[in-house]
Design a protein around this motif. Structure first.
Motif, PDB file in Angstrom:
ATOM      1  N   TRP A  64       0.868  -1.178   0.000  1.00 12.47           N
ATOM      2  CA  TRP A  64       0.000   0.000   0.000  1.00 12.47           C
ATOM      3  C   TRP A  64       0.902   1.223   0.000  1.00 12.47           C
ATOM      4  CZ3 TRP A  64      -5.099   0.415  -0.785  1.00 12.47           C
ATOM      5  CH2 TRP A  64      -5.865  -0.757  -0.696  1.00 12.47           C
ATOM      6  N   THR A  81       1.450  -1.933   6.068  1.00 11.75           N
ATOM      7  CA  THR A  81       0.993  -2.986   5.155  1.00 11.75           C
ATOM      8  C   THR A  81       1.318  -4.360   5.721  1.00 11.75           C
ATOM      9  OG1 THR A  81       1.355  -1.554   3.235  1.00 11.75           O
ATOM     10  CG2 THR A  81       1.219  -3.924   2.819  1.00 11.75           C
ATOM     11  N   ARG A  83       1.329  -8.309   4.843  1.00  9.61           N
ATOM     12  CA  ARG A  83       1.279  -9.288   3.762  1.00  9.61           C
ATOM     13  C   ARG A  83       0.819 -10.624   4.301  1.00  9.61           C
ATOM     14  NH1 ARG A  83       5.273  -9.528  -0.966  1.00  9.61           N
ATOM     15  NH2 ARG A  83       5.163 -11.776  -0.876  1.00  9.61           N
ATOM     16  N   ALA A 104      -2.738  -8.282   0.708  1.00  9.01           N
ATOM     17  CA  ALA A 104      -2.015  -7.323   1.556  1.00  9.01           C
ATOM     18  C   ALA A 104      -3.040  -6.360   2.138  1.00  9.01           C
ATOM     19  CB  ALA A 104      -0.973  -6.565   0.743  1.00  9.01           C
ATOM     20  N   LEU A 142      -4.181  -3.108   4.965  1.00  5.51           N
ATOM     21  CA  LEU A 142      -3.721  -1.912   5.660  1.00  5.51           C
ATOM     22  C   LEU A 142      -4.893  -1.378   6.483  1.00  5.51           C
ATOM     23  CD1 LEU A 142      -1.424   0.235   5.985  1.00  5.51           C
ATOM     24  CD2 LEU A 142      -2.581   1.516   4.171  1.00  5.51           C
ATOM     25  N   CYS A 202      -2.783   0.603  -4.002  1.00  6.24           N
ATOM     26  CA  CYS A 202      -2.078  -0.672  -3.897  1.00  6.24           C
ATOM     27  C   CYS A 202      -1.196  -0.809  -5.125  1.00  6.24           C
ATOM     28  CB  CYS A 202      -3.088  -1.815  -3.828  1.00  6.24           C
ATOM     29  SG  CYS A 202      -2.301  -3.440  -3.850  1.00  6.24           S
TER      30      CYS A 202
END
Ligand SMILES: *[C@@H]1O[C@H](CO)[C@@H](O)[C@H](O)[C@H]1NC(C)=O
Length: 145
Positions: free
Chosen positions: A88, A98, A100, A115, A117, A129
């Motif tokens: 992000w 962010t 993952r 991912a 946020l 993104c």
């Protein structure tokens, strides 16, 4: 990110006597068979529709965690090979929050990654993104929230 991929070719030749031979072959990416060679027709069959496929990406959101927050999710799917970069960003600025997920296999041998946020509601504007993958040839995917 680099991943060492092994590609193996397996060739089996059988010689029954001085006038008869038979051969068969297969191609393997790691433990996955991707090619089969037919010596009778002299053709190679590709067992998977992909060899270098581009990711698709889409965004979603869910409420929380906590009051007045949003969890933004960037889904990236259908790519091969496995290494991928997803972040992000706000302009050029990578968002350190962010998170993952694990890179998960799709049924067809390609990969999926999410991912997320967490942001305050109302502060999501301008976020995007960004996805980098070897199949994109430097043309990153950028999806704006
Ligand atoms: C050679 O081997 C093949 C396959 O086993 C067989 O069909 C053929 O009759 C054999 N030829 C001779 C000359 O032995």
């Amino acid at each position: 990110q680099q991943e060492n991929l092994s590609f193996h070719i397996l060739h089996i030749a059988s010689f029954a006597n001085h006038s008869w031979a038979h051969a068969e072959g297969s191609g393997w990416l790691g433990e996955l068979q991707v090619h089969v060679w037919d010596s009778v027709t002299g053709t190679i069959r590709f067992l998977k529709p992909w060899s270098q496929v581009k990711p698709e990406a889409w965004l979603s959101s869910s409420p929380g965690p906590g009051h007045d927050h949003l969890r933004l999710a960037c889904h990236v799917s259908g790519f091969y090979p496995k290494p991928v970069w997803v972040m992000w960003v706000m302009g050029e600025q990578e968002q350190k929050g962010t998170q993952r997920g694990d890179t998960l296999p799709n049924a067809d041998g390609t990969w999926y990654l999410r991912a997320t946020l967490d942001v305050e509601a109302g502060k999501a504007a301008g976020l995007a993104c960004q996805v980098k993958h070897s199949s994109l040839g430097g043309r990153d995917i950028v999806l704006y929230w």
